[in-house]
Design a protein around this motif. Structure first.
Motif, PDB file in Angstrom:
ATOM      1  N   ILE A 105       0.834  -1.198   0.000  1.00  0.00           N
ATOM      2  CA  ILE A 105       0.000   0.000   0.000  1.00  0.00           C
ATOM      3  C   ILE A 105       0.877   1.259   0.000  1.00  0.00           C
ATOM      4  O   ILE A 105       0.603   2.219  -0.725  1.00  0.00           O
ATOM      5  CB  ILE A 105      -0.949   0.015   1.221  1.00  0.00           C
ATOM      6  N   GLY A 106       1.936   1.230   0.798  1.00  0.00           N
ATOM      7  CA  GLY A 106       2.853   2.361   0.829  1.00  0.00           C
ATOM      8  C   GLY A 106       3.520   2.586  -0.512  1.00  0.00           C
ATOM      9  O   GLY A 106       3.677   3.721  -0.964  1.00  0.00           O
ATOM     10  N   LEU A 107       3.923   1.497  -1.165  1.00  0.00           N
ATOM     11  CA  LEU A 107       4.544   1.591  -2.481  1.00  0.00           C
ATOM     12  C   LEU A 107       3.586   2.198  -3.500  1.00  0.00           C
ATOM     13  O   LEU A 107       3.956   3.111  -4.254  1.00  0.00           O
ATOM     14  CB  LEU A 107       4.985   0.199  -2.941  1.00  0.00           C
ATOM     15  N   CYS A 108       2.352   1.704  -3.528  1.00  0.00           N
ATOM     16  CA  CYS A 108       1.361   2.206  -4.488  1.00  0.00           C
ATOM     17  C   CYS A 108       1.012   3.669  -4.227  1.00  0.00           C
ATOM     18  O   CYS A 108       0.851   4.466  -5.160  1.00  0.00           O
ATOM     19  CB  CYS A 108       0.100   1.343  -4.425  1.00  0.00           C
ATOM     20  N   ALA A 109       0.908   4.026  -2.954  1.00  0.00           N
ATOM     21  CA  ALA A 109       0.616   5.416  -2.599  1.00  0.00           C
ATOM     22  C   ALA A 109       1.739   6.331  -3.067  1.00  0.00           C
ATOM     23  O   ALA A 109       1.496   7.425  -3.601  1.00  0.00           O
ATOM     24  CB  ALA A 109       0.422   5.549  -1.094  1.00  0.00           C
ATOM     25  N   ILE A 125       8.794   3.897   4.672  1.00  0.00           N
ATOM     26  CA  ILE A 125       9.881   4.568   3.967  1.00  0.00           C
ATOM     27  C   ILE A 125       9.427   5.058   2.598  1.00  0.00           C
ATOM     28  O   ILE A 125       9.895   6.097   2.102  1.00  0.00           O
ATOM     29  CB  ILE A 125      11.107   3.626   3.824  1.00  0.00           C
ATOM     30  N   SER A 126       8.493   4.338   1.963  1.00  0.00           N
ATOM     31  CA  SER A 126       7.986   4.754   0.655  1.00  0.00           C
ATOM     32  C   SER A 126       7.298   6.106   0.746  1.00  0.00           C
ATOM     33  O   SER A 126       7.411   6.942  -0.161  1.00  0.00           O
ATOM     34  CB  SER A 126       7.015   3.708   0.101  1.00  0.00           C
ATOM     35  N   ILE A 127       6.580   6.322   1.843  1.00  0.00           N
ATOM     36  CA  ILE A 127       5.882   7.595   2.023  1.00  0.00           C
ATOM     37  C   ILE A 127       6.882   8.719   2.251  1.00  0.00           C
ATOM     38  O   ILE A 127       6.721   9.830   1.733  1.00  0.00           O
ATOM     39  CB  ILE A 127       4.901   7.499   3.215  1.00  0.00           C
TER      40      ILE A 127
END
Length: 237
Positions: A39-43, A202-204
């Protein structure tokens, strides 16, 4: 390769292509290296695509923007950034649809249907909006503090300024980018605190760093486009 075959990226500069590609690769690498969430990656990826399209004045930025808003709100809830959650679900989400309609009504021309006209605020309006934002930040910060939110006044500042920036964005104002730069700096701090606490999202964090780079570029690009449009020149990328 001609412009027709390039399609979506036909009028992208090399800087814009490298910017998006670089942050995308960094995000994907960190997703695997630090075992971040899907979810973080897609966001992160939809958010980065959205903001670079906004910087280019492209109407279809709102489509990845809708996806990003929903996913980001879910992640922010997990970190108890309640201001971010309410901001995204109650404000950003409906504003995506309003913005899409407003930008479609203010295209540069029939042949440039994805490019939008640019405007600026008067000095008096800038002072008025600034005073209103300061007052609202203090009040909302006290509310978030009462409900146990993390970093309530920083959360409040980013939420209030995000409301302001989105209004400016829908109204196609150059000043939105100044506000976005301020928002990005404080939001990077928020997600850095979250990352240092538990090593998650970390993606965010990377997404917001990308937002900051994009906001600086967006400010430069929109000032250029405003001057060109004011002089009656054709919108160029």
């Amino acid at each position: 390769m001609n412009a027709k075959r390039l399609g979506l990226f036909a009028d992208w500069s090399w800087f814009e292509r490298l910017w998006l590609l670089s942050f995308t690769l960094i995000t994907v690498y960190l997703f695997f290296a630090l075992d971040d969430t899907v979810i973080g990656l897609c966001a992160s990826l939809t958010g980065m695509l959205c903001v670079v399209l906004v910087a280019k004045g492209k109407t279809f930025n709102y489509y990845p923007g809708i996806v990003n808003v929903v996913l980001y709100a879910f992640i922010a809830y997990g970190q108890k950034y309640y201001g971010e959650v309410m901001l995204n679900l109650l404000y950003f989400l409906p504003m995506q649809f309003i913005g899409l309609i407003m930008w479609r009504k203010n295209r540069v021309s029939e042949t440039k249907q994805n490019d939008v006209k640019v405007a600026v605020l008067t000095n008096r309006a800038r002072l008025g909006w600034s005073a209103l934002s300061i007052a609202a930040t203090v009040i909302y910060g006290l509310v978030l503090k009462q409900i146990g939110g993390a970093l309530p006044f920083v959360d409040s500042l980013t939420a209030i300024l995000s409301i302001l920036a989105m209004i400016f964005m829908v109204k196609r104002l150059v000043e939105q980018w100044v506000v976005w730069v301020i928002i990005d700096i404080f939001t990077i701090y928020m997600w850095l605190v979250a990352f240092m606490a538990d090593g998650s999202d970390i993606s965010i964090l990377v997404m917001w760093c990308a937002y900051l780079v994009n906001a600086v570029y967006g400010l430069w690009n929109w000032i250029k486009q405003y001057r060109l449009q004011k002089e009656g020149a054709v919108w160029v990328q």
